[in-house]
Scaffold this motif. Structure first.
Motif, PDB file in Angstrom:
ATOM      1  N   GLN A  89       0.685  -0.960  -0.004  1.00  0.00           N
ATOM      2  CA  GLN A  89       0.187   0.031   0.204  1.00  0.00           C
ATOM      3  C   GLN A  89       0.886   1.402   0.070  1.00  0.00           C
ATOM      4  O   GLN A  89       0.604   2.293  -0.682  1.00  0.00           O
ATOM      5  N   CYS A  99      -5.598   7.831  -3.352  1.00  0.00           N
ATOM      6  CA  CYS A  99      -6.199   6.575  -3.041  1.00  0.00           C
ATOM      7  C   CYS A  99      -6.547   5.740  -4.030  1.00  0.00           C
ATOM      8  O   CYS A  99      -7.112   5.860  -4.954  1.00  0.00           O
ATOM      9  N   PHE A 100      -5.876   4.494  -4.013  1.00  0.00           N
ATOM     10  CA  PHE A 100      -6.014   3.559  -5.142  1.00  0.00           C
ATOM     11  C   PHE A 100      -7.115   2.542  -4.861  1.00  0.00           C
ATOM     12  O   PHE A 100      -7.198   1.463  -5.650  1.00  0.00           O
ATOM     13  N   GLN A 101      -7.852   2.781  -4.025  1.00  0.00           N
ATOM     14  CA  GLN A 101      -9.221   2.222  -3.724  1.00  0.00           C
ATOM     15  C   GLN A 101      -9.453   0.626  -3.601  1.00  0.00           C
ATOM     16  O   GLN A 101     -10.336   0.246  -3.037  1.00  0.00           O
ATOM     17  N   VAL A 104     -10.272  -1.813   0.201  1.00  0.00           N
ATOM     18  CA  VAL A 104     -11.474  -1.854   0.922  1.00  0.00           C
ATOM     19  C   VAL A 104     -12.217  -3.462   0.566  1.00  0.00           C
ATOM     20  O   VAL A 104     -12.340  -4.282   1.512  1.00  0.00           O
ATOM     21  N   THR A 190     -15.701   4.646  -1.409  1.00  0.00           N
ATOM     22  CA  THR A 190     -14.488   4.764  -2.247  1.00  0.00           C
ATOM     23  C   THR A 190     -14.436   4.016  -3.380  1.00  0.00           C
ATOM     24  O   THR A 190     -14.436   2.683  -3.251  1.00  0.00           O
ATOM     25  N   HIS A 291      -8.665  -2.284   8.181  1.00  0.00           N
ATOM     26  CA  HIS A 291      -8.661  -0.894   7.305  1.00  0.00           C
ATOM     27  C   HIS A 291      -7.930   0.275   7.998  1.00  0.00           C
ATOM     28  O   HIS A 291      -7.141   0.947   7.335  1.00  0.00           O
ATOM     29  N   SER A 294      -4.508  -0.590   7.002  1.00  0.00           N
ATOM     30  CA  SER A 294      -4.302  -0.246   5.787  1.00  0.00           C
ATOM     31  C   SER A 294      -3.776   1.119   5.656  1.00  0.00           C
ATOM     32  O   SER A 294      -2.947   1.486   4.894  1.00  0.00           O
ATOM     33  N   TYR A 295      -4.150   2.126   6.529  1.00  0.00           N
ATOM     34  CA  TYR A 295      -3.754   3.552   6.509  1.00  0.00           C
ATOM     35  C   TYR A 295      -2.235   3.880   6.778  1.00  0.00           C
ATOM     36  O   TYR A 295      -1.757   4.703   6.579  1.00  0.00           O
ATOM     37  N   CYS A 298      -1.263   3.160   3.084  1.00  0.00           N
ATOM     38  CA  CYS A 298      -1.485   4.265   1.715  1.00  0.00           C
ATOM     39  C   CYS A 298      -1.098   5.574   2.428  1.00  0.00           C
ATOM     40  O   CYS A 298      -0.487   6.147   1.431  1.00  0.00           O
ATOM     41  N   LYS A 299      -1.435   6.042   3.345  1.00  0.00           N
ATOM     42  CA  LYS A 299      -1.284   7.423   3.722  1.00  0.00           C
ATOM     43  C   LYS A 299       0.244   7.843   4.010  1.00  0.00           C
ATOM     44  O   LYS A 299       0.693   8.725   3.482  1.00  0.00           O
ATOM     45  N   GLU A 446     -10.319  11.768   4.906  1.00  0.00           N
ATOM     46  CA  GLU A 446     -10.541  10.516   4.899  1.00  0.00           C
ATOM     47  C   GLU A 446      -9.464   9.875   6.043  1.00  0.00           C
ATOM     48  O   GLU A 446      -9.479   9.122   6.688  1.00  0.00           O
TER      49      GLU A 446
HETATM   50 FE1  SF4 Z   1      -7.794   4.250  -0.177  1.00  0.00          FE
HETATM   51 FE2  SF4 Z   1      -5.929   3.943   1.630  1.00  0.00          FE
HETATM   52 FE3  SF4 Z   1      -8.538   3.046   1.987  1.00  0.00          FE
HETATM   53 FE4  SF4 Z   1      -6.958   2.010   0.096  1.00  0.00          FE
HETATM   54  S1  SF4 Z   1      -6.564   2.081   2.508  1.00  0.00           S
HETATM   55  S2  SF4 Z   1      -8.733   2.359  -0.177  1.00  0.00           S
HETATM   56  S3  SF4 Z   1      -5.758   3.623  -0.496  1.00  0.00           S
HETATM   57  S4  SF4 Z   1      -7.770   5.178   1.806  1.00  0.00           S
END
Ligand code: SF4
Ligand code: FE
Length: 482
Positions: A89, A99-101, A104, A190, A291, A294-295, A298-299, A446
């Protein structure tokens, strides 16, 4: 088989979705200038998986099919898988600054996998097998799946069944021998319009009176009665102006939609929970946990781009030698890597569930997300500090290209003489995009509310923090005998 990026785009083009934006039906979302950048971001999850140097990170061998699958469709088999997820991520965030979505769906996969297993054990239901069939289909065809959890929720003080309007939480309105009919809406979806399928999950733990609301299932995006209303993003219509410079990030973006389920039929073999209210809470807790992990990936990847942009702006301004600027870049890096530490830590401390897949450490995942509700804001603040006011006052590209005004802008808005004014404006527009333009949706708000608002993490931290154990430790050291 794994799809190429191009095959992915064409596969989405074939799905006839019902999408609305600015009061009109969108006939061709794939080529719409406002929507296309979000599709390009998802495409990156396919393109990177094709590159040999990223194969270990972007793909895995599915123990259920024996074949190589995209990690975004994988069921985590170890703590190494969990850590690789976060690293993947971060990589995708670095390559898109958006955000590559696709996460989720991956997080929903893993939460539904273990919850259906435990629900079947308690109730003799058949949900785990239903889910395994769906999951294998998605792995074999390399599909993108949206995970839809957040209901619109109406009056926050009332349970789902007690709302003035029963549809404010998605629920079963009809039970048939071959399946159920559901009605309701899921907010902030998203990437849903860039997905082949959507997994719907309940939004919170539920009591016995909420039976009709404890429903989880998957349907394809062209299902009758399912439609989407695109959410506005700050500066979204700039993408319609045709200026590459003014949008800051012309290739990539994210997208959200309010998604309506207007009497949608779900066949029996696509149902993963149906009335077993006590498992709604488990599903929510696990999905949110994944999730929140996940952040921490990605963040951080997007943060890498923003820190880089701030450093480039400092170079172009001739401020890169100033000690306070150097120190601000150190602080930004420190904050960003702290988020990464949390993402890796909750992964490394993961444990197998009864179903065999791996779950992150929930306490650490919640600490991760709690930090995400704060640090990106500070990173943005420091980026704005370093960039200077020009990031919000620079003239448009149209003025810059104008024969009369262009040379004037070029002359007066130059920083260091060796760098073109155009490059200086480009990097400032990227900072603007991430700080308060379209990408701020993903990087700022977000970070606050995605995967649950700050208070949701504090409740989990208080539950998981084991204060009683800490009190015992203190009493032992102080030689207190009660
Ligand atoms: Fe988007 Fe981050 Fe959520 Fe993945 S974890 S869907 S990149 S906000
Ligand atoms: Fe999110």
């Amino acid at each position: 088989a794994l799809m190429t990026g191009e095959q992915y785009i064409e596969s989405i083009r074939k799905i006839k979705m019902e999408i609305y934006m600015f009061g009109k039906k969108v006939e061709n979302p794939v080529d719409d200038p406002i929507l296309r950048p979000s599709l390009n971001s998802v495409r990156m999850t396919y393109d990177l998986a094709q590159m040999p140097e990223y194969q270990d990170l972007m793909t895995a061998i599915s123990p259920y099919t024996g074949k190589r699958v995209n990690r975004f469709t994988h069921i985590h088999q170890s703590t190494e898988d969990l850590m690789n997820k976060v690293k993947m991520q971060r990589l995708c965030g670095q390559k898109t600054a958006a955000c590559f979505q696709r996460c989720v769906g991956m997080d929903a996969f893993n939460a539904v996998f273990s919850t259906t297993y435990e629900c079947d054990k308690a109730h003799g239901t058949n949900y785990h097998e239903n889910f395994r069939k769906f999951m294998t289909y998605c792995q074999d065809n390399d599909l993108t799946v949206d995970g839809a959890m957040t209901d619109t929720k109406g009056d926050r003080s009332l349970a789902p069944h007690a709302q003035a309007d029963p549809d404010l939480f998605l629920h079963v309105v009809e039970r048939r021998p071959d399946g159920v009919v559901v009605r309701g809406a899921k907010a902030h979806q998203t990437g849903i319009l860039n997905s082949h399928e959507v997994i719907v999950m309940p939004t919170q733990s539920m009591g016995p009176d909420d039976k009709d609301y404890a429903i989880s299932f998957a349907v394809p995006l062209d299902t009758k009665g399912l439609y989407m209303i695109i959410g506005r993003q700050s500066c979204d219509t700039r993408k319609r102006e045709g200026s590459e410079m003014d949008v800051g990030n012309s290739e990539f973006g994210g997208v959200e939609a309010l998604t309506i389920f207007d009497n949608v039929f779900v066949p029996n073999d696509r149902i993963f929970l149906n009335g077993e209210t006590e498992f709604a809470g488990m599903l929510v807790e696990r999905f949110a946990g994944y999730h929140r992990q996940s952040y921490g990936g990605c963040k951080v990847g997007v943060g890498d781009v923003l820190i880089g942009a701030a450093a480039v702006a400092a170079d172009y301004n001739g401020a890169n030698k100033a000690s306070h600027v150097k120190d601000k870049l150190i602080e930004m890096t420190h904050l960003n890597e702290t988020l990464f530490c949390c993402g890796i830590a909750c992964s490394a401390m993961g444990q197998p569930t009864e179903s065999g897949n791996y779950l992150i450490d929930l306490l650490l995942a919640n600490v991760c997300k709690q930090n995400v509700t704060r640090f990106p804001y500070e990173i943005v603040r420091l980026a704005e500090d370093i960039a200077g006011g020009l990031m919000v006052t620079a003239p448009s590209e149209a003025d810059f290209r104008d024969p009369k005004l262009g040379p004037v802008i070029d002359k007066y808005l130059r920083g260091v003489a060796s760098v073109t004014t155009e490059n200086r404006l480009r990097i400032l527009r990227l900072i603007e995009n991430l700080s308060l333009g379209t990408a701020a949706v993903g990087y700022r708000t977000e970070s606050m509310h995605g995967a649950g608002s700050p208070q949701a993490q504090r409740i989990m931290i208080s539950r998981q923090g084991n204060l009683a154990h800490k009190k015992e430790l203190a009493k032992a050291i102080a030689h207190i005998k009660e």
